[in-house]
Design an enzyme around this catalytic site. Structure first.
Site, PDB file in Angstrom:
ATOM      1  N   GLY A 155      -2.689   1.654  22.411  1.00 30.81           N
ATOM      2  CA  GLY A 155      -1.254   1.172  22.896  1.00 30.81           C
ATOM      3  C   GLY A 155      -0.820   2.575  23.634  1.00 30.81           C
ATOM      4  O   GLY A 155      -1.708   3.327  23.958  1.00 30.81           O
ATOM      5  N   SER A 176      -9.568  -1.223  20.195  1.00 28.22           N
ATOM      6  CA  SER A 176      -8.081  -1.855  20.110  1.00 28.22           C
ATOM      7  C   SER A 176      -8.081  -3.564  20.048  1.00 28.22           C
ATOM      8  O   SER A 176      -9.239  -3.803  20.410  1.00 28.22           O
ATOM      9  CB  SER A 176      -7.412  -1.331  21.555  1.00 28.22           C
ATOM     10  OG  SER A 176      -6.238  -1.414  21.502  1.00 28.22           O
ATOM     11  N   ARG A 238       0.913   5.780  10.422  1.00 32.84           N
ATOM     12  CA  ARG A 238       1.633   5.491   9.323  1.00 32.84           C
ATOM     13  C   ARG A 238       0.733   5.842   8.148  1.00 32.84           C
ATOM     14  O   ARG A 238      -0.829   5.523   8.170  1.00 32.84           O
ATOM     15  CB  ARG A 238       1.712   3.894   9.206  1.00 32.84           C
ATOM     16  CG  ARG A 238       3.094   3.312   9.911  1.00 32.84           C
ATOM     17  CD  ARG A 238       4.499   4.316   9.288  1.00 32.84           C
ATOM     18  NE  ARG A 238       5.780   3.535  10.198  1.00 32.84           N
ATOM     19  CZ  ARG A 238       6.149   4.326  11.094  1.00 32.84           C
ATOM     20  NH1 ARG A 238       5.654   5.474  11.456  1.00 32.84           N
ATOM     21  NH2 ARG A 238       7.324   4.040  11.605  1.00 32.84           N
ATOM     22  N   GLU A 267       5.302   8.474   1.438  1.00 33.52           N
ATOM     23  CA  GLU A 267       6.140   9.407   1.857  1.00 33.52           C
ATOM     24  C   GLU A 267       7.508   9.340   1.195  1.00 33.52           C
ATOM     25  O   GLU A 267       7.914   8.379   0.965  1.00 33.52           O
ATOM     26  CB  GLU A 267       6.601   8.904   3.423  1.00 33.52           C
ATOM     27  CG  GLU A 267       6.054  10.059   4.336  1.00 33.52           C
ATOM     28  CD  GLU A 267       6.051   9.839   5.879  1.00 33.52           C
ATOM     29  OE1 GLU A 267       4.846   9.382   6.352  1.00 33.52           O
ATOM     30  OE2 GLU A 267       7.040   9.792   6.323  1.00 33.52           O
ATOM     31  N   HIS A 285       5.996  14.342   9.012  1.00 34.36           N
ATOM     32  CA  HIS A 285       6.242  13.262   9.942  1.00 34.36           C
ATOM     33  C   HIS A 285       7.257  13.785  11.253  1.00 34.36           C
ATOM     34  O   HIS A 285       8.229  13.405  11.033  1.00 34.36           O
ATOM     35  CB  HIS A 285       7.148  12.211   9.092  1.00 34.36           C
ATOM     36  CG  HIS A 285       7.048  10.714   9.761  1.00 34.36           C
ATOM     37  ND1 HIS A 285       7.226   9.593   8.952  1.00 34.36           N
ATOM     38  CD2 HIS A 285       6.919  10.452  11.105  1.00 34.36           C
ATOM     39  CE1 HIS A 285       7.004   8.594   9.667  1.00 34.36           C
ATOM     40  NE2 HIS A 285       7.061   9.177  11.092  1.00 34.36           N
ATOM     41  N   GLY A 287       6.556  13.494  14.419  1.00 34.67           N
ATOM     42  CA  GLY A 287       5.901  12.788  15.512  1.00 34.67           C
ATOM     43  C   GLY A 287       6.974  12.691  16.593  1.00 34.67           C
ATOM     44  O   GLY A 287       6.459  13.178  17.901  1.00 34.67           O
TER      45      GLY A 287
HETATM   46  O1  LIG Z   1       7.370   7.099  13.013  1.00 30.11           O
HETATM   47  C1  LIG Z   1       8.189   7.145  13.700  1.00 30.11           C
HETATM   48  C2  LIG Z   1       8.351   5.888  14.395  1.00 30.11           C
HETATM   49  O2  LIG Z   1       7.608   4.783  14.357  1.00 30.11           O
HETATM   50  O3  LIG Z   1       9.171   5.870  15.371  1.00 30.11           O
END
Ligand SMILES: O=CC(=O)O
Length: 319
Positions: A155, A176, A238, A267, A285, A287
């Site tokens: 994606g 994908s 995830r 988590e 986490h 990102g």
């Molecule tokens: O992990 C962060 C999100 O899914 O935006």
């Protein structure tokens, strides 16, 4: 005026947008809201702006009541939301795709560099106060030029990671559900393969697919064994997509060379065996954790909630 409950701290720009049109009850403590407090606060809400740490399940939807119209998640991943339970109650669920694509790809690439070039190990060594000096064979890592990056889930974030890989001189293969746009595939020189081939040919495997029942432990002992023993596994998607216990064994036994993780199975717990290993880079986490991105995410979530409350189609509903 409707009642909007915001389940955690979000940037002011988004709160102000919501407050301009509605009565807003926002949790503003640094600690996340407890479940009991959340269940009582959502009572009577017309909209819930939720963080990914909150479970939006039938119990919570029922606690909110039948007037609830929208749950606007401030995240692209929405595995914290029971979407069928929302649909059954005529509640629209929305997420925040697009606005965190580049920030998350940056962290994926950061973890690729941290693990292949042993940056975490180097940092820990200096901070430990141990003596060190430059040496021909000191902390040698693995280069990226000419290597193959295997992307699971092509994606927006997967494609943005592929773009970075291309700039680093890497080849890209991907797995994908669907073929990507041919002009993007040509621009990236990316070839679609099945998971078995991807695991066998990649020097770095980076996970970017959504999490759900179909992708739980997609990468387990068998898949790790199918990777090259010189390869690295990166996960910014995830935690439960990767079997963390199996990964710890694979890293300890040299089944793969290293890993970089931004997300964890339970988590904020991290599997204790991972904490003892040098060949895994661990970050908490991060990102989407830039000021710009978090502001854009919260603003998009606010726009989604406001649109539904006005009776309009929200910009980014979950389908
Ligand atoms: O992990 C962060 C999100 O899914 O935006």
């Amino acid at each position: 005026m409707s009642r909007v409950v915001v389940t955690g701290r979000i940037p002011d720009a988004a709160l102000e947008k919501l407050r301009a049109e509605h009565e807003v009850d926002a949790w503003t403590e640094a600690d996340s809201i407890g479940r009991d407090e959340l269940l009582s606060r959502v009572s009577g809400a017309d909209a819930i702006v939720s963080l990914l740490t909150e479970r939006i399940d039938p119990e919570l939807l029922d606690a909110a009541g039948p007037q609830l119209k929208v749950v606007a998640n401030v995240a692209v991943g929405y595995d914290n939301i029971d979407v069928p339970a929302c649909t059954e109650r005529d509640v629209v669920a929305t997420n925040t795709p697009g606005v965190l694509t580049e920030a998350t790809a940056d962290i994926a690439f950061g973890l690729i560099l941290m693990s292949t070039r042993r940056l975490g190990e180097g940092e820990r060594l200096i901070r430990s106060g141990q003596a060190w000096k430059w040496g021909m064979f000191f902390l040698l890592g693995s280069g990226l030029q000419g290597k193959t990056l295997g992307i699971i889930g092509m994606g927006g974030i997967g494609q943005a990671t592929a773009r970075r890989a291309k700039a680093f001189g890497m080849e890209v293969v991907y797995q994908s559900r669907s073929e990507i746009d041919p002009s993007t595939a040509a621009e990236l020189g990316a070839r679609r393969v099945d998971l078995d081939e991807l695991l066998a040919v990649s020097d770095v495997v980076s996970v970017h697919c959504p999490y759900g029942p179909a992708t739980r432990h997609l990468i387990g002992a068998e898949q790790l064994a199918a990777m090259k023993d010189s390869a690295y596994l990166i996960n910014t998607a995830r935690g439960p997509i990767v079997d963390e216990a199996a990964l710890a064994v694979a890293l300890r036994d040299g089944t793969i060379a290293g890993a970089g993780l931004d997300v964890f199975e339970n988590e904020p717990q991290v599997h204790p065996d991972l904490l003892d290993l040098e060949n895994v880079a661990l970050v908490p986490h991060l990102g989407s954790a830039t000021i710009e991105t978090r502001t854009a995410m919260a603003t998009l979530a606010a726009d989604n909630a406001l649109a539904v409350l006005r009776g309009d189609e929200p910009p980014t509903p979950v389908r």
